[in-house]
Enzyme design. Sequence first.
Site, PDB file in Angstrom:
ATOM      1  CB  CYS A  17     -23.169 -36.411  20.778  1.00 57.71           C
ATOM      2  SG  CYS A  17     -22.881 -37.476  22.418  1.00 57.71           S
ATOM      3  CG  ASP A  77       8.236 -29.780  -9.724  1.00 59.02           C
ATOM      4  OD1 ASP A  77       8.458 -29.879 -10.808  1.00 59.02           O
ATOM      5  OD2 ASP A  77       8.147 -28.593  -8.951  1.00 59.02           O
TER       6      ASP A  77
END
Length: 739
Positions: free
Chosen positions: A21, A422
């Site tokens: 589609c 970190d």
Amino acid sequence: MAPAASITTRLRVEGMDCASCATKIQNALQRMLGISEVNVSVTGGTVTVRRDPNGVGDDTIRDQISALGYGVARSETYRNDVQGEGEDSPPAQHDSHSHLEEAFGQHWWQTRKGRLTIASGLALAVAFAVGKALPATEQWAFLLAMMVGLIPIAKRAISAAMAGTPFSIEMLMTTAAAGAVFIGATEEAATVVFLFLIGELLEGVAASRARASIQDLTKLVPKTARVEEDGRVREVPADSLSVGATIQVRPGDRVPADGAILSGESSIDEAPVTGESTPVRKGRDAILFAGTVNGDGLLRVRVTAAAADNTIARVVKLVEEAQESKAPTERFIDRFSRYYTPGVVAVAALVAIVPPLLFGGAWNAWIYKGLAILLIGCPCALVISVPAAIAASLSAGARRGLLLKGGAVLEQIGKITIACFDKTGTLTAGKPQVTDIIGFGHSEGDVLRFAAALESGSSHPLATAILSKAAEQQMSVPPTSDSKAIGGKGVQATVEGMRIFLGSPNAVVELAPVTADQNARISALNDEGKTVSLLVMDGRIAGAIAMRDEPRPDAKYGLKLLSDAGIRTVMLTGDNRRTATAIGKQLGIDVEAELLPQDKLRIVGQFQNEGFVVAKVGDGINDAPALAAADVGIAMGGGADVALETADAAVLHGRVSDVAAMVVLSKRTMANIRQNIAVALGLKAVFLVTTVVGLTGLWPAILADTGATVLVTMNALRLLRLPRGPVYGGKKSTTKFFA
């Protein structure tokens, strides 16, 4: 010369339930005058078109989509006055989700596909009845029944062919049905059309379920809110709240908007938004998400985001955008299908023509087999196999606070071999906590009490840690007088008639002698990565308070999950080496400390040069260069702008273990995709052989296609439910980090 303006239109399309589609719509719109870009999201049910103001208008675009057999439920248009960097202003979102519910919240029998399928089924039943009662009219009865379903299909096929998609599924279906009538198999032709419509309907139902999984989040936000104005409280629509407004949230109510607590304290159930199963205790200045549930206290809250920008609305928008981004595997399948469908037509033609022409086969028999091969070759199941799985995974992840920005990220994160974290705000909570209280000739309670008195009213992170500890112990803090902050050294005041100072060891040396034993204790705390403040009372050291930014509760466990999966972990931090080493030793992670942002970027590059697939996990601010350079950048945060809009992925509730959860989700998705492709191609191969040798015909052929499509879609929808135990290499873990 001023840059040209463009217009963007975003349309909600009904009935667009599979990748074919999307291809038809994209091909049709790209050929229209003035259209420069078309993005189609099957899973979101949207088509976004960028066009020149002098090109075709919105009505023409809607008419073209309607001609292909789809309905336009709603459209939003906005103008892009492209400036220096070419950024666009997004369309207004204030009521898009309510319209989405109207468009896609229908029952299956209320949709176009549902009504057509019912009509075709009734016509087929009538044809059977008429054929039994009047055998002479049987052929005509089935021909009429077939036309009920086939005429709309044929119209769509012709529109698609004229718009640039000649080898559409509808064209294959129309050709097969017409051919069946030509050789006298009208009963089979009518039945095949009905089965095809059932398959399309089932695709639509499955696609609606996938859409609903993420859109259900929008229902978490209450419709009304209690707003304070001029000393009075009144009820208003939640989507009318403006930033800065003050609202009241009663015990048991859902929070109607993102905000910060002005007064009150309560336990907050964040499971609906973040997946965090344990309620979180929150007080003044704490952040609240829209859609979370207030537990036991009345809260006054300052609104920090309008309805269109609250956490849930932005999560839904990000997931919709992510679903439009294709994964490498999906792009490959799309390219493959472009050649696959014409190839199927060629094979079907050869099967129908060659045996009768060259080997004296019966024309009717071989034409029948060729028509069956046309139906077997419909690529629905194949082209939906990847996007259905990716859409389900993105939705499931978002509902648990795992945001992955597209199929490419989802696919890549399962391949990572090293994760670089970190420290501050990622492995640790980002807020210092009191870890040790030591009394030198005074009780620990007195040391904390006097320290809290000196820090009253301060917003410094270390002061906040001391005050939080005193509040935790429900300590009564004495009043102070002559309070004075001494820059870079500490704070002093008179408390209960005594002159008291709280500050760093270096500053205290000037005020009071430090014994060898005290020095040893301070050094030991420093070696553990802790910051030490000394309390001086009337010229003598009375005690010490040690503080440290402690690891997140699940940090060690989350890193172990990654290690168990064969993924190396390393800490990249700008913090001092002593503190970083102490935290690294506690968590069992390799440490690189005292790094500048460019150093983190360099190390990520080194790992990539060594052959690692690198994930960089950080807060999205000072780690921006490394996040961008890594193969996958993951931002940790609690729904802040940075966490949602930087990097490739984001963990909403900041749990380290959720990085491992993303890896699990990726691996499960790729396994699901492989299963889907195997089912789609395997069934076609089996029925191709059985059709050629004469064992199966038109009915099984269409069942092979629609059945495979339904199987693939239902298999993909299994991903909407995340398991409680992650799977690594086939070994199940009983660890439960999913809500």
